[in-house]
Design a protein around this motif. Structure first.
Motif, PDB file in Angstrom:
ATOM      1  N   LEU A 156      47.049  41.464  41.945  1.00 22.96           N
ATOM      2  CA  LEU A 156      46.685  41.693  43.335  1.00 22.96           C
ATOM      3  C   LEU A 156      45.235  42.142  43.366  1.00 22.96           C
ATOM      4  O   LEU A 156      44.885  43.156  42.769  1.00 22.96           O
ATOM      5  CB  LEU A 156      47.593  42.779  43.917  1.00 22.96           C
ATOM      6  N   ASP A 157      44.392  41.367  44.036  1.00 23.86           N
ATOM      7  CA  ASP A 157      42.983  41.734  44.201  1.00 23.86           C
ATOM      8  C   ASP A 157      42.778  42.158  45.648  1.00 23.86           C
ATOM      9  O   ASP A 157      42.674  41.313  46.547  1.00 23.86           O
ATOM     10  CB  ASP A 157      42.081  40.542  43.859  1.00 23.86           C
ATOM     11  N   PRO A 158      42.716  43.464  45.918  1.00 24.19           N
ATOM     12  CA  PRO A 158      42.609  43.932  47.304  1.00 24.19           C
ATOM     13  C   PRO A 158      41.320  43.498  47.994  1.00 24.19           C
ATOM     14  O   PRO A 158      41.311  43.321  49.212  1.00 24.19           O
ATOM     15  CB  PRO A 158      42.678  45.459  47.167  1.00 24.19           C
ATOM     16  N   GLU A 159      40.235  43.366  47.245  1.00 25.56           N
ATOM     17  CA  GLU A 159      38.967  42.980  47.874  1.00 25.56           C
ATOM     18  C   GLU A 159      38.980  41.530  48.332  1.00 25.56           C
ATOM     19  O   GLU A 159      38.510  41.208  49.425  1.00 25.56           O
ATOM     20  CB  GLU A 159      37.810  43.241  46.908  1.00 25.56           C
ATOM     21  N   GLU A 160      39.524  40.651  47.509  1.00 20.50           N
ATOM     22  CA  GLU A 160      39.599  39.234  47.860  1.00 20.50           C
ATOM     23  C   GLU A 160      40.857  38.916  48.662  1.00 20.50           C
ATOM     24  O   GLU A 160      41.032  37.788  49.115  1.00 20.50           O
ATOM     25  CB  GLU A 160      39.571  38.373  46.603  1.00 20.50           C
ATOM     26  N   LYS A 161      41.741  39.901  48.808  1.00 19.86           N
ATOM     27  CA  LYS A 161      43.047  39.689  49.426  1.00 19.86           C
ATOM     28  C   LYS A 161      43.750  38.518  48.754  1.00 19.86           C
ATOM     29  O   LYS A 161      44.294  37.611  49.394  1.00 19.86           O
ATOM     30  CB  LYS A 161      42.901  39.467  50.940  1.00 19.86           C
TER      31      LYS A 161
END
Length: 704
Positions: A562-567
């Motif tokens: 899960l990459d929160p910045e790139e969603k």
């Protein structure tokens, strides 16, 4: 209605039957087109936000504006608001991201669903209500009974209440993608080529900004017989997007850790709660003395004190001090050295709890965990331990009064509509053919491992992990979950903002605390998650993932991230261990040599497909050329294991090198430029004239 006054609109609107489902508003150029549907509020809904205007704070803030504004999280192209208009409200203004939504036809005492999908954006969205005007109480007494009945649910008839759901995942496979389609194509080409050269199977699902952009499956449920001989093609069954995978230690992230995050959000648990306060004093009082070969040397009394003070945080962070994998199921496991040994060695496993794979053995395993002394002083280092998450599974069960699988099903899987997620799938309505096989000769490598007489057939539909199967009856916090990449994406998507649709699972502050690095010295670990930090997890997530990226991988060949910045959410599942193993090393599976077996290769190529670079094609071709060169460097590195160069073209590392070389040559030929063809010839020159004679001829034919 465009040119009507508010009073005339209201009079016109009150003549519309209350059963009319949809009101389509034609708006002026200063307003957005929106579909507004009169509806009651959904029962038992849980919201991202429940807001009441005016004065949503209930008092005047010195900054003034917050009383009229709220920032909520959403994704572009989706979303709705539920609005409940107080009985006495005569008019009000509503804006989303500074776009005006026409509310002139919304009647006091009624509730509505407003589609805002045309004006939402990725990340923070700004909601504003303004100019709420209420009629006098005497004037409202003559309102219709229908109006008054709805308003009874509002404690203040002069308020406008707004309910914000959570975003969901939209199916957009094959539609416009936020990831370059050629990057996705290259991932597919590499996996497919590996399968043609002996890799078993893979499944991939990717979501970005609330959309499922890609789903695919490659290979077969089982490609080999129990002796490692390739099955005839007509006897192989292709996997699909519905094939379930044993995700091994990804269970820690998607079951136990999510359950703990939920309970912390519900205030039923704290990260600083002591384990003994939940599981009882036997957790430390029953501890026995084992003189670990590489242990701290602490006395039994000191060990009990350490265990008595252990918290949820200590265990979830893998720094509680438990040994990596106490083999509670294996009587011949050496407790002192923490190593597998041949049968009849002495002393036998002091923590042996049986291997019945049933509830009785599970209960005995809990007792064995209570007996287990710590290897080192808690907090001194991180040592990844299955025992940690076995403990957390028992914590969830003690607090909820339910088995871990039942709790997860009720709390997560059913609300999310997950139909291909389960522990013990063969006991829960699924067949072997619904699941990818995980190992050809069971847990004993066909007798190569002489310490334990376990399963010897191909494992399929039963958890592979020995401890989860034999000790925990298939249900454990550390392993045992079966799911599909698509179902896993839904689970992961709840972690962006804490919920899904009208279901709330987690407080955002709780998620922040779990996703943050443990400390500066352990930036590659969050609480129960691998953490990217400063390029600390490139092997898992690639060097291009944002610092905030979290995820987990599993021994069977699985990855969730899960990459929160790139969603960006990704689930990549393989069955890389379901291949023959090297006769000289029972832990060295042939499937592990292939590019498709390395989880980080998928996100590495995906991130190359994000953005607006002007020379992606050339950059990608050169990257692939480097991948080919590095694979042949690994072929040469294989000599270090035996002291001799690899001369057998059937060796899996050689076949893996052929596989990616062929992908590159096809791409270079399709490119057709002199540069691309020259690179292909350079890559072909890496082949050994003697060992690779047949492959050299194949490459020549491909380049014609």
């Amino acid at each position: 209605m465009k040119n009507m006054t508010f009073e005339n609109k209201k009079a016109f609107k009150n003549k519309i039957p209350a059963t009319l489902a949809a009101i389509i508003l034609c708006l002026s150029t200063t307003q957005v087109f929106a579909q507004i549907e009169e509806t009651s509020l959904p029962e038992d809904a849980q919201w991202q936000a429940e807001l009441s205007f005016p004065d949503r704070f209930g008092e005047v803030e010195d900054t003034l504006a917050p009383n009229s504004l709220y920032a909520f999280d959403f994704f572009e192209g989706q979303g709705c608001l539920f609005v409940q208009v107080g009985r006495d409200v005569e008019s009000f203004e509503l804006f989303v991201n500074q776009e005006r939504v026409d509310t002139s036809a919304l009647a006091g005492g009624r509730s509505y669903k407003i589609d805002i999908s045309k004006i939402t954006r990725n990340g923070k969205n700004i909601l504003q209500t303004a100019d709420i005007r209420a009629a006098s109480r005497s004037a409202t007494n003559s309102d219709s009974a229908a109006s008054q009945s709805v308003s009874s649910s509002s404690s203040d008839p002069a308020k406008v209440k707004v309910y914000v759901p959570y975003p969901v995942l939209l199916e957009e496979v094959g539609g416009q993608s936020e990831i370059d389609s050629d990057a996705l194509a290259l991932v597919s080409e590499i996996i497919q080529s590996d399968i043609e050269h002996g890799f078993p199977c893979a499944q991939l699902a990717i979501a970005k900004n609330g959309r499922i952009l890609y789903k695919n499956s490659w290979g077969f449920i089982n490609s080999y017989d129990t002796d490692g001989n390739p099955l005839p093609q007509n006897e192989r069954e292709k996997i699909t997007d519905d094939t379930m995978f044993d995700i091994a230690s990804c269970t820690k992230a998607l079951a136990a850790n999510m359950a703990i995050e939920f309970l912390v959000s519900q205030k039923k648990l704290s990260l600083d709660t002591k384990i003994a306060d939940i599981l009882g004093d036997d957790f430390y009082k029953k501890t026995i003395n084992i003189k670990y070969k590489n242990g701290s040397g602490a006395s039994l009394g000191q060990n009990k004190k350490w265990k008595a003070a252990l918290t949820i945080r200590d265990v979830a962070c893998h720094r509680a001090g438990f040994p990596a994998g106490p083999a509670y199921y294996n009587i011949n496991f050496n407790s002192t050295t923490q190593g597998r040994e041949k049968e009849n060695q002495t002393p036998k496993n002091k923590l042996y709890a049986g291997c019945g794979a049933d509830q009785e053995t599970r209960e005995k395993t809990f007792e064995a965990i209570c007996k287990t002394p710590l290897l080192y002083e808690p907090g001194k280092r991180v040592l990844y331990s299955d025992a940690d998450y076995m403990i957390l599974g028992f914590v969830v069960e003690q607090i909820t009064g339910e088995k871990l699988d039942d709790f997860c099903k009720k709390t997560f899987w059913e609300p999310l509509g997950l139909t291909r997620t389960a522990f013990n799938p063969l006991k829960n309505g699924f067949k072997k053919s619904d699941c990818a096989a995980t190992e050809l000769r069971g847990n004993t490598r066909g007798g190569t491992l002489l310490d334990f007489a376990g399963r010897s057939d191909t494992i399929q539909g039963e958890v592979h992990d020995e401890t989860a199967y034999y000790s925990m009856a298939g249900v454990s916090g550390h392993a045992g979950l079966f799911t599909t990449a698509s179902d896993a994406l839904k689970l992961l998507s709840t972690l962006f903002y804490g919920g899904y649709g009208q279901n709330k699972f987690f407080d955002k502050d709780v998620l922040d605390s779990f996703f943050s690095p443990q400390d500066a010295a352990r930036a590659n670990w969050a609480v129960g998650w691998y953490h990217q930090g400063d390029d600390r997890r490139s092997w898992n997530f690639s060097q291009s993932a944002s610092r905030a990226t979290v995820g987990h991988n599993g021994w069977t060949g699985t990855l969730v991230m899960l990459d929160p910045e790139e969603k960006l959410a990704l689930a990549y599942f393989t069955s890389k261990r379901n291949t023959p193993y090297r006769e000289d090393n029972a832990y060295e599976f042939e499937g592990s040599y292939f590019t498709a077996a390395a989880p980080g290769f998928v996100p590495a190529l995906l991130y190359e497909g994000i953005g607006n670079g002007t020379d992606k094609k050339n950059a990608r071709l050169l990257l692939l050329a480097d991948m080919v060169r590095d694979k042949f460097r690994l072929v040469e590195a294989e000599r270090l294991k035996s002291g001799e160069p690899v001369t057998d073209s059937a060796h899996p590392i050689v076949r893996a090198a052929y596989s990616i070389l062929e992908v590159f040559v096809r791409r270079a030929k399709a490119d057709g430029s002199e540069k691309a063809l020259a690179l292909a010839k350079q890559a072909a020159a890496l082949l050994d004239p003697t060992r690779d004679a047949d492959e050299i001829e194949k490459i020549k034919e491909m380049l014609k």
